[in-house]
Write a protein that holds these residues in place. Sequence first.
Motif, PDB file in Angstrom:
ATOM      1  N   GLY A 223      -4.815  -2.400  11.126  1.00 18.62           N
ATOM      2  CA  GLY A 223      -4.008  -3.684  10.926  1.00 18.62           C
ATOM      3  C   GLY A 223      -3.434  -3.958   9.716  1.00 18.62           C
ATOM      4  N   MET A 224      -3.825  -2.995   8.783  1.00 23.64           N
ATOM      5  CA  MET A 224      -3.231  -3.071   7.449  1.00 23.64           C
ATOM      6  C   MET A 224      -1.808  -2.068   7.347  1.00 23.64           C
ATOM      7  SD  MET A 224      -6.714  -2.288   5.117  1.00 23.64           S
ATOM      8  CE  MET A 224      -7.038  -0.685   5.837  1.00 23.64           C
ATOM      9  N   ASN A 225      -1.119  -2.436   6.321  1.00 26.95           N
ATOM     10  CA  ASN A 225       0.112  -1.866   6.387  1.00 26.95           C
ATOM     11  C   ASN A 225      -0.119  -0.417   5.587  1.00 26.95           C
ATOM     12  OD1 ASN A 225       2.687  -0.929   4.922  1.00 26.95           O
ATOM     13  ND2 ASN A 225       2.877  -2.797   4.003  1.00 26.95           N
ATOM     14  N   GLY A 226       0.080   0.667   6.160  1.00 25.71           N
ATOM     15  CA  GLY A 226      -0.220   1.944   5.930  1.00 25.71           C
ATOM     16  C   GLY A 226       0.043   3.042   6.952  1.00 25.71           C
ATOM     17  N   VAL A 227      -0.074   4.347   6.672  1.00 23.41           N
ATOM     18  CA  VAL A 227       0.198   5.460   7.409  1.00 23.41           C
ATOM     19  C   VAL A 227      -0.921   6.551   7.313  1.00 23.41           C
ATOM     20  CG1 VAL A 227       2.662   5.358   7.113  1.00 23.41           C
ATOM     21  CG2 VAL A 227       1.580   6.901   5.657  1.00 23.41           C
ATOM     22  N   ILE A 241      -5.023   9.465   5.301  1.00 25.69           N
ATOM     23  CA  ILE A 241      -4.537   7.997   5.648  1.00 25.69           C
ATOM     24  C   ILE A 241      -4.915   6.872   4.503  1.00 25.69           C
ATOM     25  CG2 ILE A 241      -7.111   7.426   6.255  1.00 25.69           C
ATOM     26  CD1 ILE A 241      -5.969   6.012   8.855  1.00 25.69           C
ATOM     27  N   GLY A 242      -3.709   5.959   4.218  1.00 23.17           N
ATOM     28  CA  GLY A 242      -3.910   5.246   3.192  1.00 23.17           C
ATOM     29  C   GLY A 242      -3.267   3.886   3.773  1.00 23.17           C
ATOM     30  N   ALA A 243      -3.690   2.833   2.680  1.00 24.00           N
ATOM     31  CA  ALA A 243      -2.856   1.507   3.175  1.00 24.00           C
ATOM     32  C   ALA A 243      -2.506   0.752   1.907  1.00 24.00           C
ATOM     33  CB  ALA A 243      -3.871   0.590   4.029  1.00 24.00           C
ATOM     34  N   ASN A 244      -2.088  -0.100   2.052  1.00 26.93           N
ATOM     35  CA  ASN A 244      -1.751  -0.961   0.786  1.00 26.93           C
ATOM     36  C   ASN A 244      -3.197  -1.592   0.158  1.00 26.93           C
ATOM     37  OD1 ASN A 244      -0.966  -3.883  -0.599  1.00 26.93           O
ATOM     38  ND2 ASN A 244       0.986  -2.772  -0.245  1.00 26.93           N
ATOM     39  N   LEU A 245      -3.341  -1.399  -1.210  1.00 28.90           N
ATOM     40  CA  LEU A 245      -4.472  -1.849  -1.902  1.00 28.90           C
ATOM     41  C   LEU A 245      -4.775  -3.314  -1.630  1.00 28.90           C
ATOM     42  CD1 LEU A 245      -6.820  -0.957  -3.622  1.00 28.90           C
ATOM     43  CD2 LEU A 245      -5.464  -1.311  -5.639  1.00 28.90           C
TER      44      LEU A 245
END
Lengths: 434, 93
Positions: A223-227, A241-245
């Motif tokens: 559900g987080m903004n990431g890729v 994998i990463g997402a907005n902090l």
Amino acid sequence: MEEKFDAAIVGAGPAGISAACILAERGVKVIVLERGEYPGSKNMFGGVLYGRSLERIIPDFAQKNCPIERNIVESRLSYLSEESSISLTYRDQAFFEKLQNNAFTVGRAKFDRWFADQARARGALLVCSTVVTDLLRDGAGRVVGVKTDRADGDLRARVVLLADGVNSPLAAKTGFRPEVKPGNVALAVKELIGLPEEVIDERFGVSAGNGVTNEILGNVTLGMNGVAFLYTNRRSVSLGIGANLSDFARERVRPYEMIERLKLHPAISPLIKGGKPLEYLAHWLPEGGFATVPRLFGDGFLIAGDSAMLFNALHREGSNLAMASGRLAAETILEAMGKNDFSSRTLQSYGQRMEESFVLKDLKKYRRFPSFLETHRELFTNLPRGASAAIREILTVDETPKKTRRRAAFEAIRGRMTSLRLLRLIWDAWRSVR
Amino acid sequence: MSVKVEDKLFLDRFNVDEESHLRLIDPEICMGRCQEQPCLYICPANVYKRESERISVNYEGCLECGSCRIGCPHFNIDWRFPRGGYGVRHKFG
Ligand SMILES: Cc1cc2nc3c(=O)[nH]c(=O)nc-3n(C[C@H](O)[C@H](O)[C@H](O)COP(=O)(O)OP(=O)(O)OC[C@H]3O[C@@H](n4cnc5c(N)ncnc54)[C@H](O)[C@@H]3O)c2cc1C
Ligand code: SF4
Ligand code: SF4
């Protein structure tokens, strides 16, 4: 250090080394300061470099033993729900021949060291295990060198290039650009997973040093903004994998749990099966886009690469923006040397060079993209589920008339998102990349 | 889902300095004013752990990403890079 240099470069990443190569080649007395024990020892990325950008610095890089892992011949984009995946694949014969090394994978520990060696061969001085802790300024506030954590710490130079990457306590301390806010960076973790070369060849349908990149979006970021991404190296794959902090902080998701979950996804697990974890790394990506790019120069200094927040999130391009900005900074320094003036009056031509190049043109074009992702959470929550349910309806064959199936498919999406919201999404998406 | 990050950090190489590069400026803030304690969640190396009366800082496994520096809502972490040559040392990157 007593010696005075023409140019001091902070950071031996793609931006700093590109500048060092060009300056050293033209006989400029240049020193590169790197905090790691060797270049690349602190760096990680997804893994894709762009040959046409590297060629501008090292024209014959492939013949110079550049540590290429695999030449990318196929790009995949996958949209994952919890149980399914929708993928788009592009493979092109041109990438085997004409456009060879258009994109290729590398590991930073090897690549950055190789790249720095090219700069040294041209005459640049590289000093590792040295943290730049502050900028030296004269009475008028002009930058005239750097302070380091070495015993003989201060180093004077006519101009300083800040190529110290996105995580810059130096920026926080000296204010050459604002400290980043949690909403403007993505935190990514990556695991390197070892597999025999033949197994990778077979699983990804490649051979002879060719490879595949796979960008992964959807529910995988919870559900987080990431890729996420899965890229092939010679004898390993990079899974990240990463997402907005700020999303991480709000959702209380632990990065290492998220990557572990990704490994279990039915579309991912067969690709990494039997692999041996080799390394686990974490790094930021600048995600704020054009709005967060600072003023790129001042009296006695320039900023290039990630340190200037240059990253094109839509196209996963960062290393090439770093190389191009490093090159343009070097050209500006050469001009300033000719005029013997390192004030912002002369260095401002770096700003113009950047405006005229693809670097700022692209970031400007996609300036709405960061807020598009931020305001359309359904991309990471209900849309992948709805899209998957719709396709499942259409592909299920059980003698139900197609008309009923099609209606059910439509409902699968509409049940999760109003038509208005869907139209809004499509409209905003188009506007953000137009 | 419970994952042992120690198993992952075990794969990495570190050149650990005797002195920590991370310091809680005022430990009182952590246990008093800080409701969310995001450092306990966002850190990819689980450096910050909640003990009974304090937050411990296991700087040895820090991956130097910077997240705790800007993620701490009270800017309560004095954050430096490890001294030159110390800290994490990537094999592949
Ligand atoms: C998970 C992830 C995936 C990515 N995938 C891709 C991809 O596939 N393709 C792509 O093109 N880009 C990708 N990027 C982006 C890319 O890695 C960056 O844009 C690029 O590395 C920027 O180069 P740079 O030289 O500006 O900074 P960096 O590569 O960060 O280099 C900065 C250097 O400065 C040193 N340094 C920092 N501070 C100091 C100091 N105070 N004193 C001394 N030395 C210092 C650092 O140790 C480092 O070596 C990705 C990034 C991440 C995190
Ligand atoms: S987030 Fe900051 S203030 Fe809160 S517990 Fe962690 S270090 Fe302390
Ligand atoms: S810098 Fe990153 S890895 Fe290190 S303690 Fe902070 S959040 Fe954890």
